[in-house]
Design an enzyme around this catalytic site. Structure first.
Site, PDB file in Angstrom:
ATOM      1  NE  ARG A 125       0.455  -5.836  -6.720  1.00 53.87           N
ATOM      2  CZ  ARG A 125      -0.380  -6.864  -6.741  1.00 53.87           C
ATOM      3  NH1 ARG A 125      -0.179  -7.881  -7.553  1.00 53.87           N
ATOM      4  NH2 ARG A 125      -1.430  -6.876  -5.945  1.00 53.87           N
ATOM      5  CB  CYS A 130      -0.988   3.281  -2.996  1.00 51.87           C
ATOM      6  SG  CYS A 130      -0.382   1.870  -2.069  1.00 51.87           S
ATOM      7  N   GLY A 149      -5.990   1.153  -3.757  1.00 53.26           N
ATOM      8  CA  GLY A 149      -6.976   0.081  -3.682  1.00 53.26           C
ATOM      9  C   GLY A 149      -6.229  -1.214  -3.909  1.00 53.26           C
ATOM     10  CD  GLU A 150      -5.193  -6.249  -5.361  1.00 50.00           C
ATOM     11  OE1 GLU A 150      -4.078  -6.732  -5.108  1.00 50.00           O
ATOM     12  OE2 GLU A 150      -5.722  -6.316  -6.490  1.00 50.00           O
ATOM     13  CB  SER A 151      -2.605  -2.728  -8.756  1.00 51.53           C
ATOM     14  OG  SER A 151      -1.860  -3.781  -8.191  1.00 51.53           O
ATOM     15  CD  GLU A 165      -5.536   8.645  -0.886  1.00 51.53           C
ATOM     16  OE1 GLU A 165      -4.471   9.278  -1.068  1.00 51.53           O
ATOM     17  OE2 GLU A 165      -5.630   7.411  -1.007  1.00 51.53           O
ATOM     18  CG  HIS A 168      -2.883   5.793   0.490  1.00 48.90           C
ATOM     19  ND1 HIS A 168      -3.868   5.424  -0.399  1.00 48.90           N
ATOM     20  CD2 HIS A 168      -2.139   4.691   0.696  1.00 48.90           C
ATOM     21  CE1 HIS A 168      -3.726   4.165  -0.722  1.00 48.90           C
ATOM     22  NE2 HIS A 168      -2.681   3.685  -0.072  1.00 48.90           N
ATOM     23  CB  ILE A 202      -2.108   1.353   3.230  1.00 48.47           C
ATOM     24  CG1 ILE A 202      -2.404   2.524   4.179  1.00 48.47           C
ATOM     25  CG2 ILE A 202      -2.946   0.123   3.597  1.00 48.47           C
ATOM     26  CD1 ILE A 202      -3.835   3.009   4.115  1.00 48.47           C
ATOM     27  NE  ARG A 203       0.064  -6.990   1.241  1.00 47.26           N
ATOM     28  CZ  ARG A 203      -0.269  -8.075   0.599  1.00 47.26           C
ATOM     29  NH1 ARG A 203      -1.421  -8.145  -0.019  1.00 47.26           N
ATOM     30  NH2 ARG A 203       0.511  -9.126   0.589  1.00 47.26           N
TER      31      ARG A 203
HETATM   32  N1  GLN Z   1      -1.004  -3.682  -2.272  1.00 49.23           N
HETATM   33  C1  GLN Z   1      -1.873  -3.049  -3.227  1.00 49.23           C
HETATM   34  C2  GLN Z   1      -1.563  -3.511  -4.645  1.00 49.23           C
HETATM   35  O1  GLN Z   1      -0.559  -4.149  -4.866  1.00 49.23           O
HETATM   36  C3  GLN Z   1      -1.769  -1.536  -3.151  1.00 49.23           C
HETATM   37  C4  GLN Z   1      -2.255  -1.059  -1.802  1.00 49.23           C
HETATM   38  C5  GLN Z   1      -2.799   0.328  -1.748  1.00 49.23           C
HETATM   39  O2  GLN Z   1      -3.202   0.921  -2.751  1.00 49.23           O
HETATM   40  N2  GLN Z   1      -2.875   0.834  -0.552  1.00 49.23           N
HETATM   41  O3  GLN Z   1      -2.302  -3.237  -5.524  1.00 49.23           O
END
Ligand code: GLN
Length: 218
Positions: free
Chosen positions: A111, A85, A53-55, A178, A176, A140-141
């Site tokens: 990150r 991630c 997600g987004e940390s 999942e 990921h 993913i990113r």
């Molecule tokens: N770029 C996100 C972060 O720094 C992580 C991306 C992801 O979980 N797919 O939190």
């Protein structure tokens, strides 16, 4: 730590890929999977997955929901934790140029080290500890794991970065599982949580690249 006789694995349900992890755990026999968002729900868990997600967002929500200390406490009592991630960023002891969050595992992460969302990619890798079959991986990113401490085992190194590592209580993956048809990492984490599960295949039959979207719509 068990429901009936079965170990319970929680998936943090605040933001990110919760449903996709629950769906994959649903294919693993011998355990119960449930979403968790309250501190008291952690006490019953053998393991906890922190999804992608987004940390920074997840870390703020931890504090709002009173989860930061509760996760640290249950981990110190033996609860296993898998960070995928953003989840791997949350459990890292060191984040390059940023303050760490839960600091559960002796790894350093960088990150967004591959660039923007547009620089996301797929790989297939052999990870003998986890599966006898090649494992599909989606980044993913993603972060790069750039260092691991003495008690940490590297499961996958690729080019200039580490993509998966573990210690006694934590598993960190920069990718990921999942969001793929693969079940190998979910089975591997379930075993780490004390689940005995026999799978006929490491793949979910009939899974397509859009299957996770169907889960999100349900
Ligand atoms: N770029 C996100 C972060 O720094 C992580 C991306 C992801 O979980 N797919 O939190």
């Amino acid at each position: 730590m068990v429901a009936g006789n079965l170990p319970v694995i929680g998936v943090l349900d605040l933001q990110g890929g919760t449903q996709e992890h629950l769906e994959h755990l649903g294919h693993i026999s011998g355990c119960v999977a449930k979403p968790v968002k309250a501190p008291d729900e952690l006490q019953a868990l053998s393991g906890l997955i922190l999804p992608g997600g987004e940390s920074t967002c997840l870390s703020r929500l931890f504090k709002l929901f009173g989860l930061h200390e509760a996760i640290k406490r249950e981990h110190s009592r033996g609860m296993k934790v898998w960070g995928t991630c953003a989840g791997a960023i949350l459990i890292a002891r060191e984040i390059i140029d940023e303050q760490p969050h839960l600091a559960l595992m002796d790894i350093a992460v960088h990150r967004n080290a591959f660039g923007s969302q547009m620089d996301s990619f797929n790989l297939t890798a052999n990870i003998p500890e986890v599966s006898g079959e090649p494992i599909p991986l989606t980044f993913i990113r993603a972060p790069k794991i750039v260092r691991v401490g003495p008690g940490v085992k590297i499961l996958l190194r690729h080019e200039d970065f580490i993509a998966a590592a573990e210690d006694d209580r934590c598993l960190a993956t920069a990718f990921h599982p999942e969001l793929t048809s693969g079940l190998a990492f979910h089975r591997y984490f379930a075993h780490k949580c004390g689940v005995s599960s026999e799978l006929h295949s490491d793949q979910i039959e009939g899974w397509t690249a859009r299957s996770w979207m169907q889960v999100a719509r349900a």
